[in-house]
Scaffold this active site. Structure first.
Site, short mmCIF file in Angstrom:
data_model
loop_
_atom_site.label_atom_id
_atom_site.label_comp_id
_atom_site.label_asym_id
_atom_site.label_seq_id
_atom_site.Cartn_x
_atom_site.Cartn_y
_atom_site.Cartn_z
N GLU A 170 0.79 -1.22 0.00
CA GLU A 170 0.00 0.00 0.00
C GLU A 170 0.84 1.29 0.00
O GLU A 170 0.90 2.02 1.00
CB GLU A 170 -0.98 0.00 1.18
CG GLU A 170 -1.94 -1.18 1.13
CD GLU A 170 -3.08 -1.09 2.15
OE1 GLU A 170 -3.01 -0.24 3.05
OE2 GLU A 170 -4.04 -1.86 2.03
N GLU B 123 -5.96 -8.25 -0.08
CA GLU B 123 -6.61 -7.99 1.21
C GLU B 123 -8.05 -7.62 0.96
O GLU B 123 -8.35 -6.79 0.10
CB GLU B 123 -5.96 -6.81 1.96
CG GLU B 123 -4.67 -7.11 2.65
CD GLU B 123 -4.12 -5.91 3.43
OE1 GLU B 123 -4.92 -5.11 3.95
OE2 GLU B 123 -2.89 -5.81 3.50
C1 FCB Z 1 -4.83 -2.29 5.25
C2 FCB Z 1 -3.50 -2.73 5.81
C3 FCB Z 1 -3.59 -3.83 6.82
C4 FCB Z 1 -4.79 -3.67 7.73
C5 FCB Z 1 -6.03 -3.42 6.94
C6 FCB Z 1 -7.30 -3.29 7.76
O1 FCB Z 1 -4.74 -0.98 4.78
O2 FCB Z 1 -2.66 -3.16 4.77
O3 FCB Z 1 -2.39 -3.87 7.54
O4 FCB Z 1 -4.54 -2.69 8.66
O5 FCB Z 1 -5.89 -2.27 6.16
#
Ligand code: FCB
Length: 435
Positions: free
Chosen positions: A167, A351
């Site tokens: 990210e 994610e």
């Molecule tokens: C993302 C992150 C991860 C976690 C999620 C909820 O932005 O990569 O570490 O905190 O959000």
């Protein structure tokens, strides 16, 4: 669940994810201090005033955690390697104990038939490098290359895939413009430099991975659905500006070697001198791109300073984090990313998940995950080459500025006893993946 494994291609990969600082317990095993430790020690920065010193004690309980991953039937585990655990000063001396830990972890995955998906940097800059300016210092690319080389030499032959950075938007904008994450700055010059340097570090890291023969190299970016709050030209402009900062800057840098005009309007004067000379380095070819997705937002324009936009609630349901739930935007984003930038390159959802009620019977999470997996499937049906779906997170953990107050886990963690208990969502995914 409303989906099952057989709805997906045979080689589709279901996985789960964590990150080092959020679970390991950074006080163990000779790890050096990080900029997150510095940040968390400042009053008011973390909702419950906590840090990752113990977290889930994964450093000592990793075997039990890998068993949970295996027992659910996940194909892959996306984990990260802490820079300061491996190189406590960020450069030079290697903490062999830290490197040994990651080797045991990777071998533990392979022994259980789990594919190791590594991320080199998930937000813990060694404090010694932060003191030299961290992501603002152009030398960060060389520092990160040195760390990359250490990991590549020890683990590179056994990784299923390797991402350089998690990210870039959070590493730069959230942390240097909004100040919500370490190092907690609100400084446009620092932001511009960090946004560019994070990509420069990515490019150098890719080169070092290649030199070491590491295969299947990518990057993990985060995306948010963006929409104008109403039909006005102003709202359309505000949404476009936010989209350029959040969704386009990093991929356009990597895939086209340029930055969006909407971002240059604000950041152009603050970028490091000669930044265009780095674009060839940033454009390293990749084997895949990871997509982190949680929410979508509506925007309208404000009279305030650039980027002059603010969010407006759409009325959609929200998670415990107050993030609006918009699965349809995941379909749109996957199609847009593939059409605009990545074309035939495999995408992975790296994610997706939600913070929910603090209960084992997490029906809210089951329904959130259902909606989003089906949304990803729609994108696949429309031709997007999606190779896998990774659920955030294996277990409740240290949720950065929210400390231990927000829980994203499929597995419940009691932070007093550190006992792990699978939630209903874990059991539902296990069933879905066995069919
Ligand atoms: C993302 C992150 C991860 C976690 C999620 C909820 O932005 O990569 O570490 O905190 O959000």
């Amino acid at each position: 669940m409303k989906f099952k494994r057989s709805d997906f291609p045979q080689d589709f990969i279901f996985g789960t994810a964590t990150s080092s600082y959020q679970i390991e317990g950074h006080s163990f095993g000779g790890a050096g201090p990080t900029h997150w430790d510095t940040f968390a020690a400042k009053p008011g920065k973390i909702l419950d005033g906590t840090d990752g010193a113990i977290a889930c004690d994964h450093y000592n309980r990793w075997q039990e955690d890998l068993d949970l991953i295996k027992d659910a039937g996940f194909d892959s585990y996306r984990f990260s390697t802490s820079w300061a655990r491996v190189m406590p000063e960020g450069r030079g001396a290697v903490n062999q104990e830290g490197l040994d830990f990651y080797e045991r972890l990777v071998d533990g995955m392979l022994a259980r038939g789990i594919k190791p998906m590594a991320t080199l940097y998930h937000w813990e800059m060694p404090a010694a490098l932060d003191a030299l300016g961290g992501w603002q210092n152009a030398d960060v690319a060389d520092w990160f290359a040195e760390f990359t080389d250490v990991i590549a030499k020890r683990l590179g032959d056994r990784l299923f895939s390797t991402a350089t950075i998690n990210e870039p938007w959070c590493v730069s904008w959230l942390s240097h413009f909004e100040g919500h994450h370490a190092p907690g700055l609100q400084d446009i010059k620092a932001t511009a430099r960090a946004m560019h340097h994070v990509l420069k570090a990515h490019g150098k890291s890719v080169q070092v991975l290649r030199q070491n023969g590491v295969k299947d190299v990518g990057i993990v970016c985060n995306f948010e659905g963006t929409m104008p709050a109403d039909d006005s030209v102003e709202s359309a402009r505000a949404a476009a500006r936010y989209e350029a900062i959040y969704n386009r800057f990093f991929l356009q840098g990597i895939f086209e070697g340029t930055y969006p005009e909407e971002v240059l309007e604000g950041l152009g004067p603050h970028l490091p001198a000669g930044w265009k000379d780095d674009m060839a380095l940033i454009q390293q070819p990749l084997e895949w791109v990871g997509v982190n997705y949680y929410t979508a937002k509506a925007f309208r324009e404000t009279d305030g300073p650039w980027p002059s936009c603010e969010t407006v609630r759409t009325g959609a349901d929200t998670t415990h984090m107050n993030w609006e739930i918009h699965p349809d935007h995941l379909t749109k984003l996957l199609k847009w990313i593939a059409d605009t930038y990545t074309k035939d390159l495999p995408l992975y959802v790296t994610e997706n998940g939600m913070a929910g009620e603090h209960t084992l019977n997490d029906q809210d999470r089951v329904s959130y995950l259902n909606g989003h997996v089906l949304a990803a499937k729609s994108a696949m049906d429309a031709g997007v080459p999606l190779g896998g779906y990774t659920f955030w997170s294996l277990m409740d953990n240290y949720e950065w500025a929210f400390g231990y107050a927000e829980r994203f886990g499929l597995v419940h963690v009691d932070f007093d006893t550190l006992e792990r208990t699978p939630k209903v969502s874990y059991l539902a995914l296990r069933d879905a993946m066995s069919q």
